[in-house]
Motif scaffolding. Structure first.
Motif, mmCIF file in Angstrom:
data_model
loop_
_atom_site.group_PDB
_atom_site.id
_atom_site.type_symbol
_atom_site.label_atom_id
_atom_site.label_comp_id
_atom_site.label_asym_id
_atom_site.label_seq_id
_atom_site.Cartn_x
_atom_site.Cartn_y
_atom_site.Cartn_z
ATOM 1 N N LEU A 83 43.295 44.368 43.750
ATOM 2 C CA LEU A 83 43.310 44.728 42.158
ATOM 3 C C LEU A 83 43.971 43.562 41.745
ATOM 4 O O LEU A 83 43.536 43.117 40.535
ATOM 5 N N SER A 87 41.580 41.206 38.941
ATOM 6 C CA SER A 87 42.046 41.452 37.631
ATOM 7 C C SER A 87 42.095 39.735 36.935
ATOM 8 O O SER A 87 41.604 39.721 35.934
ATOM 9 N N LEU A 197 35.274 45.556 42.808
ATOM 10 C CA LEU A 197 36.321 45.809 41.698
ATOM 11 C C LEU A 197 36.031 45.044 40.532
ATOM 12 O O LEU A 197 36.338 45.641 39.409
#
Length: 311
Positions: A83, A87, A197
């Protein structure tokens, strides 16, 4: 591909160089497409958030198709590292796509080559790494090149260059997570989770700026994602077939292809400032890559191997 698998892959430097060069062709093409979509060259300009959405969506579709065909065995992923990496990767690519709409592709590409320099600097407080004089010298040289490209005078300063500089800084943060992921999971698994993701993050972010693309723009968005997936595949396979210190210089060909594309499609020839600044950045980045190659044990896989292909 695990560390053991990487070591057992037959070494073929010529093929490795060819794969890395092919990856740079694809990478430069993605920035060209992003520039076309972010300007009026391909219809009403799309927001950078929408362009990065297309990049992650279609790359995820392509990599999922590969996963479905190969059926690799995935291990339990480290969700926190994935993550964090995704990101910062999503933010970095969005800033990069925003910058190319306003400045030459060569300038934006050269500035983002600073990401391993920022990654090195950030690794000091975040990973506790020690930086020797050669690496400090490489960082200083590259940063001087960035200052040249920023054109820091009232008459020539390009504010959009700061977007590319911010992209390089954010991608430097991404490298911290890539280093933590190195050796933990297979590259195909890392790519699949990264794009999965990223697609989720981009899907939420794009809602605030959504406008329906034209059929041609949908085609370009699909090409953007597919080219990125191809670039990542070429890069991983190239890195598996030769030492990182050997293949790293070939990744700088992205700058050459970006310059050629800008000249052919937007009639933007690099000026002496672009050539000088890009040359200085490449010198610093090459020195850093050379030093990293000498310090890295031959049995250790490259920790930041996909740093140029995290977009």
């Amino acid at each position: 591909m695990t560390t053991r698998a990487l070591l057992n892959t037959p070494q073929n430097p010529a093929l490795a160089a060819a794969l890395i060069l092919l990856a740079t062709v694809f990478i430069a093409a993605t920035t060209l497409i992003a520039k076309a979509l972010g300007t009026v060259a391909a219809g009403p300009a799309l927001h950078p958030l929408q362009i990065s959405f297309g990049r992650f969506l279609f790359a995820f579709v392509a990599i999922t198709a590969v996963v479905a065909i190969r059926r690799p065995r995935f291990v339990s992923p480290h969700w926190g590292l994935h993550l964090g990496r995704t990101s910062f990767g999503w933010l970095g690519v969005t800033l990069m796509f925003a910058s190319v709409a306003y400045i030459p592709l060569a300038d934006a590409t050269a500035i983002t080559f600073l990401n391993p320099v920022f990654g090195m600097l950030l690794a000091i407080p975040l990973l506790g790494e020690r930086v020797g004089p050669w690496r400090w010298a490489a960082a200083a040289i590259a940063l001087v090149g960035a200052m040249i490209l920023l054109r820091p005078t009232p008459a020539s300063f390009q504010p959009a260059s700061l977007l590319a500089l911010a992209a390089a800084m954010v991608m430097g943060l991404e490298l911290i997570f890539i280093k933590r992921l190195a050796g933990r999971e297979r590259p195909l698994q890392i790519l699949w989770f990264n794009n999965m993701l990223g697609c989720g993050i981009a899907s939420v972010a794009v809602l605030a700026v959504w406008q329906t693309p034209t059929a041609a723009q949908w085609g370009l968005l699909a090409a953007l994602g597919l080219l990125m997936a191809c670039a990542q595949g070429c890069f991983i396979n190239g890195m598996a077939r030769a030492d990182a210190s050997f293949v790293a210089p070939f990744s700088y060909a992205t700058l050459i292809f970006a310059t050629v594309y800008d000249l052919l499609f937007f009639a933007m020839a690099p000026d002496w400032i672009t050539v000088s600044g890009a040359g200085v950045i490449l010198a610093g980045a090459a020195l850093l890559a050379w030093r990293e190659g000498r310090q890295r044990p031959s049995a250790q896989p490259p920790s930041g191997g996909d740093q140029d292909f995290s977009r």
